[in-house]
Design a protein around this motif. Structure first.
Motif, mmCIF file in Angstrom:
data_model
loop_
_atom_site.group_PDB
_atom_site.id
_atom_site.type_symbol
_atom_site.label_atom_id
_atom_site.label_comp_id
_atom_site.label_asym_id
_atom_site.label_seq_id
_atom_site.Cartn_x
_atom_site.Cartn_y
_atom_site.Cartn_z
ATOM 1 N N ARG A 1 -3.678 0.122 -3.870
ATOM 2 C CA ARG A 1 -3.129 0.199 -2.511
ATOM 3 C C ARG A 1 -1.612 0.052 -2.516
ATOM 4 O O ARG A 1 -0.893 0.795 -1.843
ATOM 5 C CB ARG A 1 -3.759 -0.873 -1.627
ATOM 6 C CG ARG A 1 -3.225 -0.876 -0.190
ATOM 7 C CD ARG A 1 -3.832 -1.999 0.605
ATOM 8 N NE ARG A 1 -3.559 -3.288 0.003
ATOM 9 C CZ ARG A 1 -2.408 -3.947 0.129
ATOM 10 N NH1 ARG A 1 -1.413 -3.419 0.831
ATOM 11 N NH2 ARG A 1 -2.241 -5.115 -0.444
ATOM 12 N N GLN A 2 -1.108 -0.905 -3.282
ATOM 13 C CA GLN A 2 0.334 -1.138 -3.334
ATOM 14 C C GLN A 2 1.074 0.081 -3.884
ATOM 15 O O GLN A 2 2.127 0.467 -3.362
ATOM 16 C CB GLN A 2 0.618 -2.364 -4.199
ATOM 17 C CG GLN A 2 2.080 -2.778 -4.203
ATOM 18 C CD GLN A 2 2.293 -4.062 -4.993
ATOM 19 O OE1 GLN A 2 1.417 -4.509 -5.726
ATOM 20 N NE2 GLN A 2 3.459 -4.651 -4.842
ATOM 21 N N ARG A 3 0.526 0.709 -4.903
ATOM 22 C CA ARG A 3 1.175 1.873 -5.504
ATOM 23 C C ARG A 3 1.091 3.098 -4.596
ATOM 24 O O ARG A 3 2.043 3.886 -4.525
ATOM 25 C CB ARG A 3 0.559 2.171 -6.864
ATOM 26 C CG ARG A 3 0.888 1.134 -7.932
ATOM 27 C CD ARG A 3 0.181 1.460 -9.236
ATOM 28 N NE ARG A 3 0.605 2.755 -9.755
ATOM 29 C CZ ARG A 3 -0.009 3.394 -10.745
ATOM 30 N NH1 ARG A 3 -1.083 2.847 -11.305
ATOM 31 N NH2 ARG A 3 0.440 4.561 -11.161
ATOM 32 N N VAL A 4 -0.023 3.259 -3.889
ATOM 33 C CA VAL A 4 -0.148 4.387 -2.961
ATOM 34 C C VAL A 4 0.831 4.227 -1.803
ATOM 35 O O VAL A 4 1.480 5.189 -1.366
ATOM 36 C CB VAL A 4 -1.597 4.512 -2.444
ATOM 37 C CG1 VAL A 4 -1.684 5.518 -1.297
ATOM 38 C CG2 VAL A 4 -2.519 4.947 -3.575
ATOM 39 N N GLU A 5 0.979 3.011 -1.300
ATOM 40 C CA GLU A 5 1.897 2.776 -0.182
ATOM 41 C C GLU A 5 3.357 2.923 -0.594
ATOM 42 O O GLU A 5 4.229 3.031 0.269
ATOM 43 C CB GLU A 5 1.656 1.392 0.417
ATOM 44 C CG GLU A 5 0.354 1.293 1.195
ATOM 45 C CD GLU A 5 0.159 -0.054 1.863
ATOM 46 O OE1 GLU A 5 0.848 -1.017 1.458
ATOM 47 O OE2 GLU A 5 -0.685 -0.148 2.774
ATOM 48 N N ALA A 6 3.642 2.948 -1.886
ATOM 49 C CA ALA A 6 5.000 3.192 -2.352
ATOM 50 C C ALA A 6 5.377 4.670 -2.289
ATOM 51 O O ALA A 6 6.557 5.018 -2.394
ATOM 52 C CB ALA A 6 5.165 2.681 -3.785
ATOM 53 N N LEU A 7 4.386 5.558 -2.096
ATOM 54 C CA LEU A 7 4.668 6.981 -1.948
ATOM 55 C C LEU A 7 5.365 7.227 -0.615
ATOM 56 O O LEU A 7 5.035 6.612 0.408
ATOM 57 C CB LEU A 7 3.372 7.790 -2.024
ATOM 58 C CG LEU A 7 2.591 7.667 -3.340
ATOM 59 C CD1 LEU A 7 1.259 8.411 -3.237
ATOM 60 C CD2 LEU A 7 3.404 8.190 -4.508
ATOM 61 N N SER A 8 6.339 8.133 -0.601
ATOM 62 C CA SER A 8 7.227 8.291 0.556
ATOM 63 C C SER A 8 6.497 8.661 1.847
ATOM 64 O O SER A 8 6.878 8.217 2.931
ATOM 65 C CB SER A 8 8.296 9.347 0.253
ATOM 66 O OG SER A 8 7.699 10.604 -0.048
ATOM 67 N N TRP A 9 5.447 9.447 1.768
ATOM 68 C CA TRP A 9 4.754 9.910 2.967
ATOM 69 C C TRP A 9 3.770 8.883 3.518
ATOM 70 O O TRP A 9 3.257 9.048 4.620
ATOM 71 C CB TRP A 9 3.988 11.198 2.668
ATOM 72 C CG TRP A 9 4.813 12.443 2.788
ATOM 73 C CD1 TRP A 9 5.531 13.059 1.797
ATOM 74 C CD2 TRP A 9 5.019 13.232 3.966
ATOM 75 N NE1 TRP A 9 6.153 14.179 2.286
ATOM 76 C CE2 TRP A 9 5.866 14.310 3.606
ATOM 77 C CE3 TRP A 9 4.568 13.137 5.283
ATOM 78 C CZ2 TRP A 9 6.258 15.284 4.523
ATOM 79 C CZ3 TRP A 9 4.971 14.103 6.201
ATOM 80 C CH2 TRP A 9 5.800 15.159 5.816
ATOM 81 N N VAL A 10 3.472 7.838 2.769
ATOM 82 C CA VAL A 10 2.396 6.924 3.145
ATOM 83 C C VAL A 10 2.934 5.752 3.955
ATOM 84 O O VAL A 10 3.802 5.003 3.495
ATOM 85 C CB VAL A 10 1.658 6.399 1.901
ATOM 86 C CG1 VAL A 10 0.546 5.446 2.311
ATOM 87 C CG2 VAL A 10 1.085 7.572 1.102
#
Length: 290
Positions: A110-119
């Motif tokens: 979750r933490q790594r996905v939320e680091a993506l610019s669009w998320v």
């Protein structure tokens, strides 16, 4: 006849000495001491095990065993994506030290996905026996930010989503200026004060990190004052004057409302003199009038 010296009394045990002070029997103190030593030893063994991560290692092996029974990641289901690419999300979800379901670190994913610019937000869950579900709330682009001769999609919080090519610009307002992306929410609130002007707008420039210049599709620029309230009142007055007198598209070049109670108009040098609005005395020629 010499008397022999008396034998030195044998030293009393620690438990016997404590019995004279504490309201407890010597046998009780002796048993309590033994259990205390056993407890201290047990704590020492537990601390050593924690130091060498023995419980974690055992839990990991148990998780791997469960994985071999068929509880491994075979599929990643991504929900909520509309504009962003799916590949970066798959890359994060599948980049794991173990595919066994119990050993998948949900919080880390979750933490790594939320680091993506669009998320904006992500939720990750297991769907047994073999599916990892990643539910995403995307950021919504609301403007195009021009910065250092490059164009970027930005959301209402000013987060840069991605670079965009000039020939692929979406139908969004263009904002220009250093840190103008951090003023998107301010800009949106400002334009909400005069929604009738929004379709006529071509872009806006954040000037000096303190105020807006608005540019209209008909070629005019409107200079607004500093401060959210003052800028909002000025824009509302301008919208009212435009609806009554038709300011836009009538040959004016610039409207300046930076000074309260003053409306300065600049007219293009080669334009015909348009009818002056009631609040100002516009002169022909490339000059200013108040």
């Amino acid at each position: 006849m010499k008397r022999r010296p008396a034998k030195r009394a044998q030293r009393e045990s620690v438990s016997a000495q404590l019995a004279t002070v504490l309201p407890m029997q010597e046998d009780t103190i002796r048993r309590t001491g033994r259990w205390t030593m056993i407890g201290v030893f047990a704590l020492a063994v537990l601390a050593a095990a924690m130091m060498f991560r023995l419980p974690q290692m055992a839990a990991w092996q148990v998780g791997e065993g469960i994985g071999r029974l068929g509880f491994t990641i075979e599929r990643v289901e991504i929900q909520g994506i509309d504009q962003m690419e799916r590949l970066p999300v798959y890359a994060v979800a599948l980049d794991q030290p173990s595919m066994a379901m119990p050993n998948v670190d949900i919080a880390a994913i979750r933490q790594r996905v939320e680091a993506l610019s669009w998320v904006q937000e992500a939720r990750v869950s297991r769907r047994l026996p073999d599916t990892l579900v990643v539910a995403i709330t995307e950021r919504t682009p609301v403007a195009v930010w021009q910065h250092e001769q490059r164009l970027y999609l930005v959301d209402t919080e000013g987060e840069v989503l991605e670079e965009v090519a000039l020939d692929a610009m979406p139908d969004l307002p263009l904002i220009i200026g250093p840190r103008a992306n951090r003023q998107v929410a301010n800009f949106e609130a400002l334009m909400d004060r005069a929604p009738a002007l929004r379709p006529m707008l071509s872009g806006a420039t954040w000037v000096g990190n303190r105020r807006w210049d608005l540019r209209f599709q008909s070629g005019e620029t409107l200079a607004l004052p500093e401060g959210e309230e003052d800028a909002g009142r000025a824009l509302l007055n301008f919208a009212r004057m435009d609806s009554q007198n038709g300011l836009l598209g009538e040959g004016f070049r610039r409207f300046d409302m930076r000074v309260p109670d003053r409306f300065v108009v600049r007219v293009a040098r080669d334009a015909e003199r348009p009818p002056a609005p009631a609040e100002s005395d516009a002169e022909s020629g490339d000059s200013d009038a108040t």
